[in-house]
Design an enzyme around this catalytic site. Structure first.
Site, PDB file in Angstrom:
ATOM      1  N   ARG A   8     -11.792 -22.949   7.351  1.00  0.00           N
ATOM      2  CA  ARG A   8     -10.545 -22.656   8.192  1.00  0.00           C
ATOM      3  C   ARG A   8     -10.789 -22.339   9.539  1.00  0.00           C
ATOM      4  NH1 ARG A   8      -6.801 -19.416   3.613  1.00  0.00           N
ATOM      5  NH2 ARG A   8      -6.481 -21.225   2.261  1.00  0.00           N
ATOM      6  N   ARG A  13     -11.221 -12.870   4.807  1.00  0.00           N
ATOM      7  CA  ARG A  13     -10.851 -12.253   3.558  1.00  0.00           C
ATOM      8  C   ARG A  13     -10.438 -13.470   2.421  1.00  0.00           C
ATOM      9  NH1 ARG A  13      -6.029 -12.423   1.154  1.00  0.00           N
ATOM     10  NH2 ARG A  13      -4.770 -13.123   3.027  1.00  0.00           N
ATOM     11  N   HIS A  59      -2.989 -15.250  10.029  1.00  0.00           N
ATOM     12  CA  HIS A  59      -2.753 -14.965   8.562  1.00  0.00           C
ATOM     13  C   HIS A  59      -3.012 -13.526   8.016  1.00  0.00           C
ATOM     14  CE1 HIS A  59      -1.606 -16.914   4.967  1.00  0.00           C
ATOM     15  NE2 HIS A  59      -2.792 -16.594   4.460  1.00  0.00           N
ATOM     16  N   HIS A  60      -4.146 -13.058   8.545  1.00  0.00           N
ATOM     17  CA  HIS A  60      -4.489 -11.678   8.184  1.00  0.00           C
ATOM     18  C   HIS A  60      -5.512 -11.055   9.345  1.00  0.00           C
ATOM     19  CE1 HIS A  60      -4.998  -8.752   4.694  1.00  0.00           C
ATOM     20  NE2 HIS A  60      -6.268  -8.488   5.505  1.00  0.00           N
ATOM     21  N   ARG A  67      -4.760 -32.089   2.668  1.00  0.00           N
ATOM     22  CA  ARG A  67      -6.128 -32.793   3.050  1.00  0.00           C
ATOM     23  C   ARG A  67      -7.089 -33.165   2.224  1.00  0.00           C
ATOM     24  NH1 ARG A  67      -7.758 -28.322   6.829  1.00  0.00           N
ATOM     25  NH2 ARG A  67      -5.854 -27.045   5.889  1.00  0.00           N
ATOM     26  N   GLU A 127      -3.597  -3.368   4.733  1.00  0.00           N
ATOM     27  CA  GLU A 127      -4.188  -4.030   5.981  1.00  0.00           C
ATOM     28  C   GLU A 127      -4.318  -3.239   7.054  1.00  0.00           C
ATOM     29  OE1 GLU A 127      -1.766  -7.654   6.321  1.00  0.00           O
ATOM     30  OE2 GLU A 127      -3.046  -8.450   7.969  1.00  0.00           O
ATOM     31  N   ALA A 182       0.883  -1.322  -0.072  1.00  0.00           N
ATOM     32  CA  ALA A 182       0.024  -0.032  -0.089  1.00  0.00           C
ATOM     33  C   ALA A 182       0.904   1.324   0.119  1.00  0.00           C
ATOM     34  CB  ALA A 182      -1.007  -0.079   1.166  1.00  0.00           C
ATOM     35  N   SER A 205       0.176 -26.858   2.734  1.00  0.00           N
ATOM     36  CA  SER A 205      -0.927 -26.676   2.040  1.00  0.00           C
ATOM     37  C   SER A 205      -2.375 -27.436   2.406  1.00  0.00           C
ATOM     38  CB  SER A 205      -0.730 -27.003   0.490  1.00  0.00           C
ATOM     39  OG  SER A 205      -1.663 -27.116  -0.209  1.00  0.00           O
ATOM     40  N   GLU A 206      -3.385 -26.728   2.140  1.00  0.00           N
ATOM     41  CA  GLU A 206      -4.920 -27.506   2.245  1.00  0.00           C
ATOM     42  C   GLU A 206      -5.162 -28.570   1.474  1.00  0.00           C
ATOM     43  OE1 GLU A 206      -7.870 -24.257   2.079  1.00  0.00           O
ATOM     44  OE2 GLU A 206      -8.532 -24.823   3.943  1.00  0.00           O
ATOM     45  N   GLY A 216      -6.219 -13.423  -2.612  1.00  0.00           N
ATOM     46  CA  GLY A 216      -6.357 -12.572  -4.035  1.00  0.00           C
ATOM     47  C   GLY A 216      -6.911 -11.073  -3.743  1.00  0.00           C
ATOM     48  N   ALA A 221      -6.154  -9.297  -0.660  1.00  0.00           N
ATOM     49  CA  ALA A 221      -5.372  -8.362  -0.109  1.00  0.00           C
ATOM     50  C   ALA A 221      -4.658  -7.587  -1.065  1.00  0.00           C
ATOM     51  CB  ALA A 221      -4.301  -9.122   0.680  1.00  0.00           C
ATOM     52  N   VAL A 222      -4.123  -8.312  -2.146  1.00  0.00           N
ATOM     53  CA  VAL A 222      -3.352  -7.429  -3.395  1.00  0.00           C
ATOM     54  C   VAL A 222      -4.196  -6.445  -4.044  1.00  0.00           C
ATOM     55  CG1 VAL A 222      -1.832  -7.532  -5.244  1.00  0.00           C
ATOM     56  CG2 VAL A 222      -1.815  -9.281  -3.694  1.00  0.00           C
ATOM     57  N   HIS A 279      -5.126 -19.712   9.576  1.00  0.00           N
ATOM     58  CA  HIS A 279      -4.800 -20.665   8.775  1.00  0.00           C
ATOM     59  C   HIS A 279      -4.661 -22.060   9.739  1.00  0.00           C
ATOM     60  CE1 HIS A 279      -3.691 -23.615   6.070  1.00  0.00           C
ATOM     61  NE2 HIS A 279      -3.964 -22.666   4.523  1.00  0.00           N
TER      62      HIS A 279
HETATM   63  P1  ADP Z   1       0.147  -3.735   3.213  1.00  0.00           P
HETATM   64  O1  ADP Z   1      -0.134  -4.764   2.419  1.00  0.00           O
HETATM   65  O2  ADP Z   1      -1.083  -3.018   3.917  1.00  0.00           O
HETATM   66  O3  ADP Z   1       0.907  -2.386   2.536  1.00  0.00           O
HETATM   67  P2  ADP Z   1       2.349  -4.508   4.454  1.00  0.00           P
HETATM   68  O4  ADP Z   1       2.351  -5.451   5.470  1.00  0.00           O
HETATM   69  O5  ADP Z   1       2.859  -5.240   3.334  1.00  0.00           O
HETATM   70  O6  ADP Z   1       0.910  -3.935   4.398  1.00  0.00           O
HETATM   71  O7  ADP Z   1       3.303  -3.299   4.862  1.00  0.00           O
HETATM   72  C1  ADP Z   1       3.201  -2.556   5.971  1.00  0.00           C
HETATM   73  C2  ADP Z   1       4.728  -1.962   6.154  1.00  0.00           C
HETATM   74  O8  ADP Z   1       4.679  -0.819   7.151  1.00  0.00           O
HETATM   75  C3  ADP Z   1       5.676  -3.058   6.607  1.00  0.00           C
HETATM   76  O9  ADP Z   1       6.808  -3.024   5.767  1.00  0.00           O
HETATM   77  C4  ADP Z   1       5.967  -2.454   8.168  1.00  0.00           C
HETATM   78  O10 ADP Z   1       7.188  -2.716   8.476  1.00  0.00           O
HETATM   79  C5  ADP Z   1       5.892  -1.015   7.772  1.00  0.00           C
HETATM   80  N1  ADP Z   1       5.525  -0.361   9.260  1.00  0.00           N
HETATM   81  C6  ADP Z   1       4.595  -0.685  10.383  1.00  0.00           C
HETATM   82  N2  ADP Z   1       4.677   0.118  11.251  1.00  0.00           N
HETATM   83  C7  ADP Z   1       5.501   0.967  10.851  1.00  0.00           C
HETATM   84  C8  ADP Z   1       6.098   2.320  11.540  1.00  0.00           C
HETATM   85  N3  ADP Z   1       5.541   2.741  12.899  1.00  0.00           N
HETATM   86  N4  ADP Z   1       6.745   3.008  11.094  1.00  0.00           N
HETATM   87  C9  ADP Z   1       7.359   2.759   9.748  1.00  0.00           C
HETATM   88  N5  ADP Z   1       6.977   1.798   9.262  1.00  0.00           N
HETATM   89  C10 ADP Z   1       5.905   0.967   9.723  1.00  0.00           C
END
Ligand code: ADP
Length: 588
Positions: A410, A556, A516-517, A389, A546, A146, A385-386, A559, A561-562, A373
């Site tokens: 799950r 969720r 997982h999420h 089973r 996220e 994101a 992997s599921e 596919g 999350a992306v 999961h």
């Molecule tokens: P999304 O899929 O929503 O982008 P990700 O888990 O892929 O979520 O990315 C979130 C990123 O934010 C991670 O790389 C994480 O290390 C970073 N992050 C989380 N908290 C902080 C923070 N306080 N300061 C800077 N980076 C952060």
């Protein structure tokens, strides 16, 4: 006579004052309590008006290995710094806050004003760190899917962007996405003649998958913008032309790279290249700690690395900090049974953005919706992997017996596992399954499986003891008979029963539910603006990915999350850039 009386009274007054001030300098003790994860944390404090001498936690029932770390470390840090403003213990915020609240109550009880111990520690006082000020139009917290998407989009709009990432690398949980990106109404679907997997079906599947808990406006925005999002990815050199069905649906939304490589690694690589091409600065090992507010609007963040405390002045802020699937304290505050679960999440998924947003009044949604999961190998958090089973594997517990329909949803299988001794189970399979499944071969090569030429030998190698060994043998015989009869009378399983488990050698992998999420998070509107607890937009504050809640509801689908991070990353990037540039224009 009068003179003598005056002298006497003055002497008495001096004596009284002296003994009063001696009393005031004498350290005194008080007790107080704060609300911990599981009941009160009670603290005894010894202090005077200027110094905290001792903090002792006298009563607590915090989670071992999580809250207990705060109980162990925080009192000493508070005494050492003579301040309540020391950092909370990472991953144990609730316990840390409880200890601090308890100290304030204890100080008040002892008649000591807590205010002097609640002053911000300046960088100079903190010793090592240098204070530095940075300026940009848009500051983005988090360099996962994101954050990187938002950074590129905001820069394309003309904004000067700064990205802060607390880990030594970019990518977050997004790097682990293996499947693809769900999108509807795309040119890639059209090229393959797929006409039945449009926006309406995508919305319906997402709402059904999320048990209708999802925010329909956010889901609609995601689905309607997904085709444009996949085109945009292509425009920055990240095409996802291969289209397949998403697990569990008959529709074909899942878009993935041409060469079949995992979508997460592919997209993070391409987004990072675009970040570099656009000259966007990403500060690694730099953690944002607070959002800066002015007249009710977000105007930057505080951040720190090993050597600096940064004041980042910006016109708008995007939180893209990911979920909290590695913050057990926070997850357990919504669902205490998760304390025994392992997590597939990267260690930076601690919910920082959610806490920072709440600090400035943001609302949250669905925080208790955490996806598990059921078959995760504990030692390395690798998913088993599921499909295992589906091909005939079963689950048994430490007593050597089955405990549920192994192929239920799950959530249901995970919940059943958590009720077993130790909160884990074993997935059992045989050589016949290994001969038909490459993943199973890989698990064995990686040393994840116990093995036995007989069921007894396998049970012993799994570490089962006493009656459990015989029970396991009986379980296997009973299962093979159930497969032969085509009926699982015990738990009503009705699929994955084509082959029994009678071909030696036999194998077992110890597994447990893996977090997982995290579906819940910061409340946003379809413009990716953060909403406060009164339902109003917090000006200048945006969030995507996220860290937000509402898109996935109670579950969720693979596919999504992306799709979530690309669609809302773009919306946040555009919105935050326009907001910032307008502020610059108005100031000029
Ligand atoms: P999304 O899929 O929503 O982008 P990700 O888990 O892929 O979520 O990315 C979130 C990123 O934010 C991670 O790389 C994480 O290390 C970073 N992050 C989380 N908290 C902080 C923070 N306080 N300061 C800077 N980076 C952060």
């Amino acid at each position: 006579m009068k003179k003598t009386l005056t002298l006497f009274l003055s002497l008495a007054l001096i004596l009284a004052l002296t003994s009063f001030s001696a009393m005031a300098e004498e350290p005194v003790s008080g007790t107080g309590k704060g609300q911990g994860i599981d009941g009160d944390v009670v603290v005894k404090v010894t202090a005077d008006a200027e110094k905290i001498y001792e903090v002792e936690v006298v009563e607590q029932n915090e989670t071992p290995g999580i809250g207990s770390v705060a109980v162990e470390k925080l009192p000493a840090a508070i005494v050492e710094n003579n301040s309540l403003m020391v950092d909370n213990i990472s991953g144990a915020t609730v316990t840390s806050v409880a200890i601090k609240d308890a100290i304030v109550e204890a100080l008040n009880e002892a008649g000591i004003d807590p205010a002097p111990f609640q002053q911000e520690i300046s960088a100079e006082d903190a010793g090592e760190k240098t204070a530095e000020t940075l300026d940009c139009d848009v500051v983005i917290v988090g360099a996962g899917g994101a954050g990187l998407t938002a950074a590129v989009r905001a820069t394309q709009e003309g904004a000067k962007v700064l990205v802060l990432e607390k880990m030594p690398m970019v990518g977050g949980n997004s790097l682990k996405a293996s499947g693809g990106m769900n999108c509807a109404g795309t040119k890639f679907q059209e090229a393959e003649g797929i006409t039945d997997s449009g926006v309406a079906e995508f919305i319906e599947d997402t709402m059904n998958g999320g048990h209708q808990l999802n925010d329909i406006d956010l889901v609609t925005t995601m689905a309607e913008n997904s085709s444009e999002a996949v085109d945009w990815l292509e425009s920055i050199g990240a095409p996802l032309p291969k289209v397949a069905a998403t697990g569990g649906t008959t529709h074909k939304y899942l878009h993935s790279p041409e060469d079949g490589s995992p979508v997460g690694v592919f997209l993070i690589e391409k987004l990072s290249a675009a970040v570099e091409e656009n000259g966007i600065e990403v500060m690694l090992n730099t953690k944002a700690t607070h959002i800066l507010m002015e007249d009710g609007a977000a105007v930057g963040v505080m951040a720190e690395d090993d050597d600096h405390v940064y004041t980042v002045n910006a016109k708008s802020v995007i939180l893209a900090t990911g979920g909290f699937g590695s913050n057990f304290e926070l997850m357990c505050s919504f669902n205490p049974s998760l304390a025994n679960a392992v997590t597939t999440n990267h260690p930076g998924a601690t919910g920082d953005g959610i806490m920072m947003a709440e600090e400035v009044g943001a609302a949250t949604v669905d925080m208790d919706q955490i996806q598990l999961h059921p078959t995760v190998y504990q030692a390395t958090s690798m998913l088993v992997s599921e499909k295992m089973r589906s091909l005939g594997a079963i689950l048994v517990n430490q007593e050597g017996v089955r405990f549920c329909n192994d192929l239920a949803t799950r959530d249901a299988v995970s919940a059943a596992e958590l009720e077993q001794t130790g909160g884990y189970a074993y997935i059992i399979f045989d050589q016949n399954l290994v001969d038909h499944n490459n993943s199973a071969k890989e698990y064995i090569e990686k040393g994840m499986a116990s093995e036995g030429e007989t069921y007894e030998e396998l049970a012993e190698n799994m570490g089962l003891e006493g009656d459990a060994i015989q029970s396991f043998v009986e379980t296997m015989d009973k299962w093979n008979a159930a497969v032969a009869a085509g009926v699982d009378e015990e738990f009503g399983r009705n699929n994955g029963m084509d082959d029994d488990l009678s071909t030696a050698p036999y194998y077992a992998i110890q597994i447990a539910p893996g977090i997982h999420h995290t579906m819940g998070g910061i409340k946003i509107n379809p413009e990716a603006e953060v909403i406060d607890t009164d339902g109003n937009v917090i000006p200048g504050l945006y969030a995507a990915g996220e860290t937000t809640g509402g898109v996935h509801g109670g579950n969720r689908i693979g596919g999504n999350a992306v799709c979530d991070f690309v669609v809302f990353g773009r919306i946040a990037g555009l919105g935050a850039a326009d907001y910032a540039l307008q502020a610059v224009e108005e100031a000029a």
